[in-house]
Scaffold this active site. Structure first.
Site, short mmCIF file in Angstrom:
data_model
loop_
_atom_site.label_atom_id
_atom_site.label_comp_id
_atom_site.label_asym_id
_atom_site.label_seq_id
_atom_site.Cartn_x
_atom_site.Cartn_y
_atom_site.Cartn_z
CB SER A 7 -0.76 -0.31 1.04
OG SER A 7 -1.89 1.55 1.32
CG HIS A 32 -4.53 -1.04 -1.43
ND1 HIS A 32 -5.58 -1.82 -1.80
CD2 HIS A 32 -4.61 0.08 -0.59
CE1 HIS A 32 -6.46 -1.22 -0.27
NE2 HIS A 32 -6.23 -0.40 0.33
CG ASP A 34 -4.57 2.70 0.95
OD1 ASP A 34 -5.58 2.34 0.88
OD2 ASP A 34 -4.45 2.45 1.78
CG MET A 36 -7.89 7.90 2.21
SD MET A 36 -7.37 7.94 3.49
CE MET A 36 -6.00 6.19 4.07
CG HIS A 65 -9.27 0.94 -0.11
ND1 HIS A 65 -9.57 0.86 1.00
CD2 HIS A 65 -10.69 0.78 -0.25
CE1 HIS A 65 -10.10 0.64 1.64
NE2 HIS A 65 -10.97 0.99 1.00
CG MET A 67 -11.41 4.28 2.13
SD MET A 67 -9.23 4.10 3.60
CE MET A 67 -8.08 3.79 2.16
CG MET A 136 -11.76 -1.55 5.67
SD MET A 136 -10.14 -1.57 4.52
CE MET A 136 -9.56 -0.76 6.04
CG ASP A 174 -6.83 -2.26 2.99
OD1 ASP A 174 -5.09 -1.91 4.09
OD2 ASP A 174 -7.13 -1.48 2.59
#
Ligand code: DX5
Ligand code: ZN
Length: 224
Positions: A7, A32, A34, A36, A65, A67, A136, A174
């Site tokens: 990640s 990966h 992320d 956000m 991913h 979020m 998660m 994750d």
């Protein structure tokens, strides 16, 4: 066969390309990423322009991913930027079926994510067509948090449902994965393990990926 997905949240964003090349040396297939937005989770990271830049420097599949509060609005932009896999949170989607199908219609693999407090049963109506389910094992928002052991019960429930219904979605986990729990994670039946601080927080990220992979595979191999 279990695979590790580094990640980049725990990478050095000022040297992102170098850090990605370092983990590529371990023979990984996926990275990966992320995303956000400061609303769905209390942190802000990156958007499509960064994914586009990463796409230019690596051939790895980018597992994005999301979020974010309104994933529908950005799916097209992330696919265009180079995401090969996109996951959305069950908790963020009012029309989960539609959102997952729109990811697939855009040409990416569709994943659905469960926060620690969300039960597996909420996915019963979408499991037959999703490409992967992301469990998660921390509350999303930050790297370096402690693994929540109950997540492995959810993994086992998913393994059971997949088998009973003859399905083929992959199971990803994750948060908080590292050398101390990778064996348990592998034995529970996880296919894809996201690892941030236990990879980029070490002096040799490629070696960390190799060690995690080996420990995981050892944990599930039968010796005679
Ligand atoms: C947390 C992110 C994770 C994070 C994991 O909200 O979704 O992908 O990078 O970091 P570690 O492996 O350090 O828990
Ligand atoms: Zn993540």
């Amino acid at each position: 066969m279990l695979e590790i997905l580094p990640s980049i949240l725990s990478a050095d964003f000022a040297r992102l390309g170098e850090d990605i090349h370092r983990v590529e040396a371990a023979g990984i297939r996926m990275l990966h990423v992320d995303v956000m937005d400061g609303h769905f989770v209390p942190n802000i990271t990156l958007g499509p322009p960064v994914v586009k830049s990463i796409r230019k420097i690596t051939k790895l599949t980018l597992d994005v991913h999301l979020m974010i509060t309104d994933p529908d609005q950005y799916i097209g932009a992330f696919v265009e930027a180079g995401a090969g896999m996109i996951s959305v949170h069950q908790e963020a989607c009012r029309h989960l079926d539609r959102t997952l199908r729109s990811i697939q219609a855009e040409g990416a693999e569709a994943g659905v994510v469960l926060n620690p407090a969300t039960p597996v049963s909420t996915l019963d109506e979408v499991l037959d067509f999703v490409d992967y389910v992301l469990v998660m094992s921390v509350n999303p928002g930050f790297g370096g948090q402690k693994f929540i052991p109950r997540s492995l019960d959810k993994v086992r429930q998913l393994v059971r449902r997949r088998q009973e219904r003859g399905l083929s979605f992959a199971i990803e986990i994750d948060g908080g994965a590292g050398p101390a729990n990778i064996g348990d994670i592998a034995r529970a039946g996880v296919d894809l393990v996201v690892a941030g601080s236990s990879v980029f927080g070490t002096a040799d990220p490629a070696q960390a990926v190799r060690d995690l992979t080996m420990t995981a595979r050892d944990a599930v191999s039968f010796r005679v």
